[in-house]
Write an enzyme that holds these catalytic residues in place. Structure first.
Site, short mmCIF file in Angstrom:
data_model
loop_
_atom_site.label_atom_id
_atom_site.label_comp_id
_atom_site.label_asym_id
_atom_site.label_seq_id
_atom_site.Cartn_x
_atom_site.Cartn_y
_atom_site.Cartn_z
N GLY A 6 -1.90 1.37 7.89
CA GLY A 6 -2.74 2.37 8.53
C GLY A 6 -1.98 3.54 9.11
N VAL B 157 -4.11 0.65 3.50
CA VAL B 157 -2.98 -0.29 3.43
C VAL B 157 -1.62 0.40 3.46
CG1 VAL B 157 -4.28 -2.06 2.20
CG2 VAL B 157 -3.00 -0.35 0.89
N TYR B 158 -1.58 1.72 3.33
CA TYR B 158 -0.30 2.41 3.34
C TYR B 158 0.29 2.34 4.76
CZ TYR B 158 -1.56 4.56 -1.18
OH TYR B 158 -1.92 4.79 -2.49
N SER B 159 1.42 1.67 4.87
CA SER B 159 2.10 1.51 6.16
C SER B 159 1.17 0.95 7.23
CB SER B 159 2.72 2.84 6.63
OG SER B 159 3.83 3.16 5.83
#
Length: 344
Positions: A65, A61-63
């Protein structure tokens, strides 16, 4: 660099790990964290590896992917020197199976992370949240199959409540599934809730803490002090509502003591706050992030020295709060403490 065993496992991890949440810069929340591209990320990976930081943590979920993609580009050509840690379970899209820890979701999430990271295996795969709608046996069975297939090597959890973690560990023991050896948790001088239940559980069950946001969601940088406005460039202007709540007076009391110890030691406020965490029970590794190379080098200065017992005691006192029921009797009454000593 000091290396520590990750819970009750054979894996040794560095006392400081690198968090790639600043890589990518997609979306309102993560762009406020940072927007490091592949070139700058490669420089930071170089610095980290030179210091013995061999574990790099990210999540799907960080950026959206992009963090995994940038990290994958930054480690290209040196995968054998690196431990990769990533997470899944939080929503990544609007579809009914774009969230959770069901079999289909986890297998698909691991395959997607492997593609973005450009690797054939993940060293530590963690569930980013507890999925109360999926039987733990289904989740653990999927993780077993992924371990058997060689796609993940160790499993962990993140942000679980005590009963959720214990239920999962009991099911793993009952059915012979892989046990969680890591719990990625929020823990800082201004957020010590981890000590109440999760730390004693980790100690008893062999689950090592992988600490996220060790500087209290950017509050223990040395730039926030009593009677002064929030610095204009602080990410808290955009991200405070998304992070752990912190009482202002508690923060100022802790920073006062950090300032005093900084003057005594010649260390920075963040270095002292990180070093305090490294002395706590069950802590296997503390994740440090950075927007640039200079910030990373400063955070790496938290290792290789120790606070004195007196300095630790002063920080403990300044950061202590009365815990909620049913914990507070053990902190107030000696007779209770004989039976249930605080884990810390």
């Amino acid at each position: 660099m000091e290396y520590r065993r990750l819970g009750a496992s054979g894996l040794l991890v560095p006392a400081l790990s690198f968090g790639a949440g600043t890589f990518g810069g997609r979306g309102e929340l993560f762009s406020a964290w940072g927007d490091t591209d592949a070139r700058a990320a490669r420089e930071m990976v170089d610095i980290a590896l030179d210091a013995g930081v061999t574990m790099f943590d990210t999540a799907d979920v960080y950026s959206d992917g992009a963090s995994e993609e940038v990290l994958g580009q930054a480690i290209r050509g040196r995968r054998d020197r690196i431990l990769l840690s990533t997470k899944a379970s939080l929503p990544t899209g609007p579809g009914p199976n774009d969230a959770g820890s069901g079999r289909s979701r986890l297998i698909g999430a691991v395959e997607a992370s492997l593609r973005r990271l450009g690797t054939d295996h993940i060293d530590l795969f963690q569930l980013h949240a507890f999925d109360a709608g999926t039987p733990v046996e289904e989740t653990l069975g999927a993780l077993r199959d992924l371990v058997t297939a060689g796609k993940i090597r160790y499993v962990g959890a993140s942000n679980f409540a005590g009963w959720q973690l214990m239920k999962s560990l009991a099911a793993a023991d009952r059915h012979g599934f892989p046990r969680y050896v890591a719990h990625q948790v929020y823990y800082s001088l201004v957020g010590r809730d981890y000590e109440l239940e999760l730390m004693p559980l980790g100690r008893d069950q062999g689950v090592g803490a992988v600490v996220w946001s060790p500087l209290g969601w950017g509050r223990l940088t040395g730039k926030i002090r009593r009677g002064q406005p929030l610095p204009p460039n602080s990410r808290l202007h955009k991200t405070a509502a998304a992070g752990p709540p912190v009482d202002d007076e508690l923060l100022y009391d802790v920073v006062d003591v950090l300032d005093d110890i900084a003057a005594e030691t010649g260390r920075t406020v963040p270095q002292i706050a990180l070093n305090w965490l490294l002395s706590r029970p069950t802590v296997a590794t503390v994740i440090v992030g950075a927007r640039d190379a200079d910030q990373l080098r400063q955070n790496l200065g938290a290792i290789g020295w120790q606070l004195t017992p007196d300095q630790i005691a002063r920080l403990d006192k300044a950061s202590a709060v009365t815990p909620p029921y049913p914990y507070y009797p053990y902190y107030r009454l000696p007779d209770f403490t004989r039976l249930n000593p605080p884990a810390a």
